[in-house]
Design a protein around this motif. Sequence first.
Motif, mmCIF file in Angstrom:
data_model
loop_
_atom_site.group_PDB
_atom_site.id
_atom_site.type_symbol
_atom_site.label_atom_id
_atom_site.label_comp_id
_atom_site.label_asym_id
_atom_site.label_seq_id
_atom_site.Cartn_x
_atom_site.Cartn_y
_atom_site.Cartn_z
ATOM 1 N N VAL A 118 0.851 -1.192 0.000
ATOM 2 C CA VAL A 118 0.000 0.000 0.000
ATOM 3 C C VAL A 118 0.888 1.243 0.000
ATOM 4 O O VAL A 118 1.874 1.311 0.722
ATOM 5 C CB VAL A 118 -0.958 -0.002 1.212
ATOM 6 N N VAL A 119 0.531 2.205 -0.862
ATOM 7 C CA VAL A 119 1.307 3.438 -0.974
ATOM 8 C C VAL A 119 0.345 4.622 -1.020
ATOM 9 O O VAL A 119 -0.620 4.618 -1.792
ATOM 10 C CB VAL A 119 2.181 3.463 -2.250
ATOM 11 N N MET A 120 0.595 5.616 -0.180
ATOM 12 C CA MET A 120 -0.164 6.860 -0.243
ATOM 13 C C MET A 120 0.536 7.788 -1.214
ATOM 14 O O MET A 120 1.735 8.057 -1.068
ATOM 15 C CB MET A 120 -0.251 7.510 1.138
ATOM 16 N N ALA A 121 -0.196 8.263 -2.210
ATOM 17 C CA ALA A 121 0.396 9.138 -3.215
ATOM 18 C C ALA A 121 0.917 10.414 -2.563
ATOM 19 O O ALA A 121 0.454 10.798 -1.486
ATOM 20 C CB ALA A 121 -0.645 9.466 -4.284
ATOM 21 N N PRO A 122 1.884 11.075 -3.195
ATOM 22 C CA PRO A 122 2.440 12.301 -2.607
ATOM 23 C C PRO A 122 1.350 13.305 -2.268
ATOM 24 O O PRO A 122 0.451 13.553 -3.074
ATOM 25 C CB PRO A 122 3.362 12.833 -3.715
ATOM 26 N N ASP A 296 13.140 15.275 -2.296
ATOM 27 C CA ASP A 296 14.148 16.301 -1.991
ATOM 28 C C ASP A 296 14.220 16.604 -0.495
ATOM 29 O O ASP A 296 14.268 17.764 -0.072
ATOM 30 C CB ASP A 296 13.854 17.586 -2.770
ATOM 31 N N GLY A 297 14.198 15.544 0.309
ATOM 32 C CA GLY A 297 14.356 15.690 1.750
ATOM 33 C C GLY A 297 13.094 16.030 2.519
ATOM 34 O O GLY A 297 13.122 16.101 3.747
ATOM 35 N N GLN A 298 11.961 16.224 1.829
ATOM 36 C CA GLN A 298 10.704 16.577 2.481
ATOM 37 C C GLN A 298 9.757 15.388 2.437
ATOM 38 O O GLN A 298 9.479 14.845 1.365
ATOM 39 C CB GLN A 298 10.061 17.770 1.769
ATOM 40 N N VAL A 299 9.253 14.942 3.610
ATOM 41 C CA VAL A 299 8.313 13.821 3.649
ATOM 42 C C VAL A 299 7.018 14.213 2.950
ATOM 43 O O VAL A 299 6.413 15.245 3.268
ATOM 44 C CB VAL A 299 8.022 13.399 5.103
ATOM 45 N N VAL A 300 6.595 13.404 1.982
ATOM 46 C CA VAL A 300 5.373 13.723 1.221
ATOM 47 C C VAL A 300 4.358 12.584 1.221
ATOM 48 O O VAL A 300 3.234 12.762 0.758
ATOM 49 C CB VAL A 300 5.718 14.075 -0.245
ATOM 50 N N GLY A 301 4.725 11.407 1.730
ATOM 51 C CA GLY A 301 3.796 10.281 1.716
ATOM 52 C C GLY A 301 4.327 9.115 2.519
ATOM 53 O O GLY A 301 5.400 9.182 3.123
ATOM 54 N N THR A 302 3.565 8.036 2.498
ATOM 55 C CA THR A 302 3.904 6.848 3.279
ATOM 56 C C THR A 302 3.604 5.603 2.469
ATOM 57 O O THR A 302 2.712 5.608 1.607
ATOM 58 C CB THR A 302 3.071 6.801 4.582
ATOM 59 N N LEU A 303 4.326 4.540 2.746
ATOM 60 C CA LEU A 303 4.068 3.253 2.097
ATOM 61 C C LEU A 303 4.245 2.142 3.121
ATOM 62 O O LEU A 303 4.780 2.362 4.215
ATOM 63 C CB LEU A 303 4.987 3.055 0.896
ATOM 64 N N GLY A 304 3.786 0.945 2.772
ATOM 65 C CA GLY A 304 3.936 -0.140 3.735
ATOM 66 C C GLY A 304 3.444 -1.476 3.208
ATOM 67 O O GLY A 304 2.974 -1.589 2.066
#
Length: 335
Positions: A118-122, A296-304
């Motif tokens: 599962v991946v949350m889009a940016p 570019d070093g900024q958290v934009v989403g999550t996956l798992g």
Amino acid sequence: MLDDRAKLLLKALIERYIADGQPIGSRTLSRASGLDLSPATIRNVMADLEELGLIASPHTSAGRVPTARGYRLFVDTMLTARREDFGAKAPELPHDQPQRVIAHAAQLLSNMSQFVGVVMAPRRASVFHHIEFLRLSERRFLVIIVSPDGDVQNRVVFTAHDYTQSQLVEAANFLNANYSGKTIEAVREHLKGEVDKLRGEIADLMQTAVQASSEALREQDEVVISGERNLLAVSDFSQDMGHLRRAFELFEQKTQLMRLLDISEQAAGVRIFIGGESQVVPIEELSIVSAPYQVDGQVVGTLGVIGPTRMPYDRMIQIVDITSKLVSNALSHNK
């Protein structure tokens, strides 16, 4: 607190159960632990572990299985890092379109784990153009948010205090006059400095409304899921279709998955959520291993990876970690 012998036996029991999926008896545990202990001694230790809520005895067997609390202690204090070169096996993700990166990442997680990826889009900037509040009943009102491109999001909000429709109009006018065109996150930051200047009840109302707006706009984000059918092959679910049905309901309720992934995004590195230990994962038989990814070093989403509580956590940690790095590299390269 557990002594070293109890910790070793618990670790051996959980590792054996993850490998075999069968309740563990004292004789099996004696062999698995490598300790020179009598069956009676091992039974006494198992009874102590059961009393602590770390293991449990299924009704159909004399053996023991780990509980959510036992798994938590195991992953937090006993997990041995697996050394496996996933980097060599993992293909490079495409760099042309973010949507393709996300889709390929979900499939990669599923293929490597043999569970559900599962991946949350940016996350997109949640900019609002116009906001309205409509009183529905006592302490209950509707937030209507219009985005710059004309999309409309609605959310029903319950508040601790009641507000008149004129108060709701006043709050909406203030937000539209001062913050239209800004992101909800920017509005939240600005409001922190404005709270002292506003009447208390209106300040509370607007903070509640901004939170609701943020959640409503967040639900526009996409969650990509791959490999749900892999759970059909997991014995833990095939023996009880009710468990599997609840798992598929979770996938259908993407809003619930979004909230879970949002929690993951707030922490650096890999996080593990074990079903049954809290309301975060509502299905007792499921666990989730997740990690944020960056552009570019900024958290934009999550996956798992979503799978049974009886999953090889050490292996899943590595899979999720390497995939988050691959996604971060692909999306940063794409910019």
